[in-house]
Design an enzyme around this catalytic site. Structure first.
Site, PDB file in Angstrom:
ATOM      1  N   GLY A 170       0.806  -1.230   0.000  1.00  0.00           N
ATOM      2  CA  GLY A 170       0.000   0.000   0.000  1.00  0.00           C
ATOM      3  C   GLY A 170       0.831   1.267   0.000  1.00  0.00           C
ATOM      4  N   GLU A 173       1.058   3.662  -5.340  1.00  0.00           N
ATOM      5  CA  GLU A 173      -0.256   3.640  -5.981  1.00  0.00           C
ATOM      6  C   GLU A 173      -0.263   2.609  -7.113  1.00  0.00           C
ATOM      7  OE1 GLU A 173      -2.702   5.948  -5.180  1.00  0.00           O
ATOM      8  OE2 GLU A 173      -1.380   6.769  -3.660  1.00  0.00           O
ATOM      9  N   LYS A 188       7.181  18.490  -2.899  1.00  0.00           N
ATOM     10  CA  LYS A 188       7.604  18.711  -1.506  1.00  0.00           C
ATOM     11  C   LYS A 188       8.787  19.672  -1.459  1.00  0.00           C
ATOM     12  CE  LYS A 188       5.941  14.159  -0.074  1.00  0.00           C
ATOM     13  NZ  LYS A 188       6.280  12.732  -0.012  1.00  0.00           N
ATOM     14  N   GLY A 284       0.995   7.836   5.555  1.00  0.00           N
ATOM     15  CA  GLY A 284       0.189   6.953   6.410  1.00  0.00           C
ATOM     16  C   GLY A 284      -0.882   7.724   7.158  1.00  0.00           C
TER      17      GLY A 284
HETATM   18  N1  HSE Z   1       3.564   8.710  -1.891  1.00  0.00           N
HETATM   19  C1  HSE Z   1       4.295   9.418  -0.874  1.00  0.00           C
HETATM   20  C2  HSE Z   1       5.488   8.617  -0.399  1.00  0.00           C
HETATM   21  C3  HSE Z   1       3.452   9.692   0.333  1.00  0.00           C
HETATM   22  O1  HSE Z   1       5.623   7.454  -0.781  1.00  0.00           O
HETATM   23  O2  HSE Z   1       6.284   9.155   0.354  1.00  0.00           O
HETATM   24  C4  HSE Z   1       2.741  10.952   0.317  1.00  0.00           C
HETATM   25  O3  HSE Z   1       3.550  12.031  -0.026  1.00  0.00           O
END
Ligand code: HSE
Length: 378
Positions: A170, A173, A188, A284
């Site tokens: 999980g 995606e 980010k 999470g």
């Molecule tokens: N998909 C991102 C990660 C989490 O794997 O860090 C949410 O930013």
């Protein structure tokens, strides 16, 4: 605080659970797809029921995506409501507009959970800037890609196998593109650059290269060189702002080389405080909800500004950033030959070259060799 919550998926439901434990945070209405998911008859399906509700002072968004998040954010801010979000795509794409709307309407805008999930990263950049100057930020900002790289390095998994495990757990995606190509990290970084340097850079101006084309053979080469590969976002502010997202090879013994599984490690260097790092869960339900609820408490205590007071629009300039690069390509290239300082079996390591020039070259080289992979040497 009277909250209108947008979204009741993994994170939204987490916010609701954590808020219930605290006095004075009242989740009054929840915009959701399925009214039966939400207790107490609080579910609504029309955003107007939240934006036009004079009792609601704060909108907390846990939906993701650009649209309709932008339309919801702008109408909530126009109505003078504080806006707290974990939506990095929204904030990275619309930060100048969101800042203007928040300021014009006297509303707070916070997104601590958007970068680093549960890690207190943006708020510590804010604290740093109260008394100090942030010079550089860098780190592992994405858990999915760290999980994949860690599995390839430590368990000898090949890329497809590691990605399939990340999907099964999980982390990734069904369409993992935003993680593995670097978009998530770049968003980010854009938000972090704003908080760290007060600089507004455009997402599309930050050169980005992900891990889609890494192979087990590359990882074997890195191990032979005594290196570990991580997907790194970094930025530095001086007269100009440099910023990039690219795989980087770290030597054994560095903190970055040791980050396991889906953890994040994000760091800054400032004039007086020196080097500080923050390690933890970048995603999470409860880590993300934790920072969203922290934002609610800060806003309730009077915090209004978006981490830093003043912002200037800035261009990204990586011309004077010099790096050695590991490059694997199966298409002959005269420029690469001219800058190669060493060659191995199917790869070259370049002399120190301009990062701007190198990313421009790689974007073109990718057209003739879609299997191209590279990583900067730390
Ligand atoms: N998909 C991102 C990660 C989490 O794997 O860090 C949410 O930013």
């Amino acid at each position: 605080m009277q909250i209108g919550l947008l979204g009741y998926g993994v994170v939204g439901a987490g916010v609701d659970h954590l808020a219930k434990e605290l006095d004075g945070l009242d989740v009054r209405k929840v915009l959701c797809l399925n009214l039966a998911d939400v207790t107490g008859g609080r579910g609504v399906t029309d955003i107007a029921e939240i934006v036009d509700d004079p009792e609601i002072d704060t909108v907390v968004e846990a939906m993701g995506g650009l649209h309709p998040a932008w339309e919801f954010a702008s109408s909530a801010l126009r109505a003078g409501k504080n806006y707290i979000t974990a939506n990095k795509a929204l904030v990275a794409a619309y930060l100048p507009e969101l800042l203007e709307l928040a300021q014009a309407n006297g509303a707070a805008l916070r997104c601590t959970a958007a970068v680093g999930g549960g890690i207190p990263w943006l708020i510590n950049l804010e604290r740093c800037r109260r008394v100090d100057t942030v010079r550089r930020i860098w780190g592992v900002f994405n858990g999915t890609t760290n999980f994949i790289l860690d599995a390839m390095h430590r368990q000898g998994a090949d890329y497809a196998e590691a990605l399939a495990t990340a999907q099964k757990l999980g982390y990734a995606e069904a369409d993992p593109s935003a993680d593995i190509d670097g978009d998530d990290v770049r968003r980010k970084l854009v938000i972090s650059v704003a908080a760290a340097f007060g600089a507004l850079v455009r997402e599309q101006d930050v050169p980005m290269f992900g891990i889609r084309t890494i192979t087990a053979r590359d990882v074997a080469n890195f191990r032979a060189l005594g290196k570990t590969c991580k997907l790194i976002a970094s930025a530095e502010a001086g007269k100009t702002v440099s910023a990039s997202v690219e795989p980087v090879l770290y030597s054994a013994g560095t903190p970055e080389s040791a980050i396991p599984e889906n953890f994040n490690l994000v760091s800054f260097e400032s004039t007086n405080a020196g080097h500080q790092s923050y390690y933890g869960q970048g995603a999470g339900r409860y880590p993300t909800a934790y920072n969203m609820v922290q934002d609610c408490l800060d806003v309730r205590s009077g915090t209004r500004r978006f981490y830093t007071k003043d912002f200037v629009r800035a261009e990204v300039d990586n011309t004077n950033v010099f790096r050695h690069y590991y490059v694997r390509t199966n298409a002959e290239d005269a420029w690469l030959d001219s800058v190669a300082a060493a060659k191995g079996d199917g790869f070259a390591v370049t002399a120190a070259i301009s990062q701007a020039k190198f990313h421009e070259w790689a974007a073109v080289q990718r057209q003739s060799d879609p299997t191209l992979f590279f990583a900067a040497l730390q």
